[in-house]
Scaffold this motif. Structure first.
Motif, short mmCIF file in Angstrom:
data_model
loop_
_atom_site.label_atom_id
_atom_site.label_comp_id
_atom_site.label_asym_id
_atom_site.label_seq_id
_atom_site.Cartn_x
_atom_site.Cartn_y
_atom_site.Cartn_z
N VAL A 279 23.45 -52.04 -30.81
CA VAL A 279 22.39 -51.89 -31.80
C VAL A 279 22.68 -50.68 -32.67
CG1 VAL A 279 19.92 -51.50 -32.16
CG2 VAL A 279 20.67 -53.03 -30.32
N ARG B 232 15.84 -51.75 -32.22
CA ARG B 232 15.96 -50.28 -32.07
C ARG B 232 14.95 -49.72 -31.09
NH1 ARG B 232 16.27 -49.64 -38.41
NH2 ARG B 232 14.24 -50.55 -37.98
N LEU C 181 21.02 -56.78 -35.12
CA LEU C 181 20.30 -56.31 -33.94
C LEU C 181 19.39 -55.13 -34.25
CD1 LEU C 181 23.29 -56.41 -31.40
CD2 LEU C 181 21.43 -58.08 -31.63
N THR C 182 19.31 -54.71 -35.51
CA THR C 182 18.55 -53.51 -35.84
C THR C 182 17.06 -53.64 -35.55
OG1 THR C 182 18.42 -54.18 -38.17
CG2 THR C 182 20.22 -52.69 -37.55
#
Length: 135
Positions: free
Chosen positions: A62, A89, A85-86
């Motif tokens: 990430v 977080r 994939l951010t």
């Protein structure tokens, strides 16, 4: 513990986790990363090192997509493309925080040796995850 170095992909479990991502269908990869975080976050008792190592590797994936994050350059990182994939977080930060909170086998194992370089890696991951989340 099959650890080779302090990096997030430098252990047997992380290499296996990343291999599993490569073997998974493209649409399943985000779910596998999320599951690595959930497994760690939901652990109230003693956190097994293998679960923690997978979560750290997932957090590194990430962070690699975040501004300021280190690229996931490793022979053991996934070779197949990953989705964005951010959006993960927040659970990545929560999982990393759990890894460094007692009771954690991985934390204990690193504390038995020179833990400073490993802690620096963890702080770097956390910083990249947080800076992109607030920036």
């Amino acid at each position: 513990m099959g650890t080779w170095d302090v990096g997030p992909f430098d252990n047997d479990t992380a290499a296996d986790f990343c291999g599993g991502l490569d073997d998974a269908a493209a649409e399943e990869r985000e779910g596998l990363v999320r599951a690595a975080f959930t497994s760690v976050i939901d652990t109230e008792g003693y956190l097994d090192a293998c679960e923690a190592e997978a979560a750290v590797a997932a957090a590194a994936l990430v962070a690699a997509q975040c501004p300021g994050g280190d690229p996931a350059y490793s022979a053991y990182a996934p070779g197949e493309p990953l989705p964005d994939l951010t959006g993960l977080r927040e659970p990545a930060v929560r999982a990393v925080d759990r890894v460094v909170t007692e009771p954690s086998e991985l934390l204990e194992l690193w504390e038995e040796s020179d833990a400073a370089p490993w802690h620096a890696v963890i702080r770097g991951l956390r910083s990249a995850l947080l800076s992109s989340a607030t920036g």
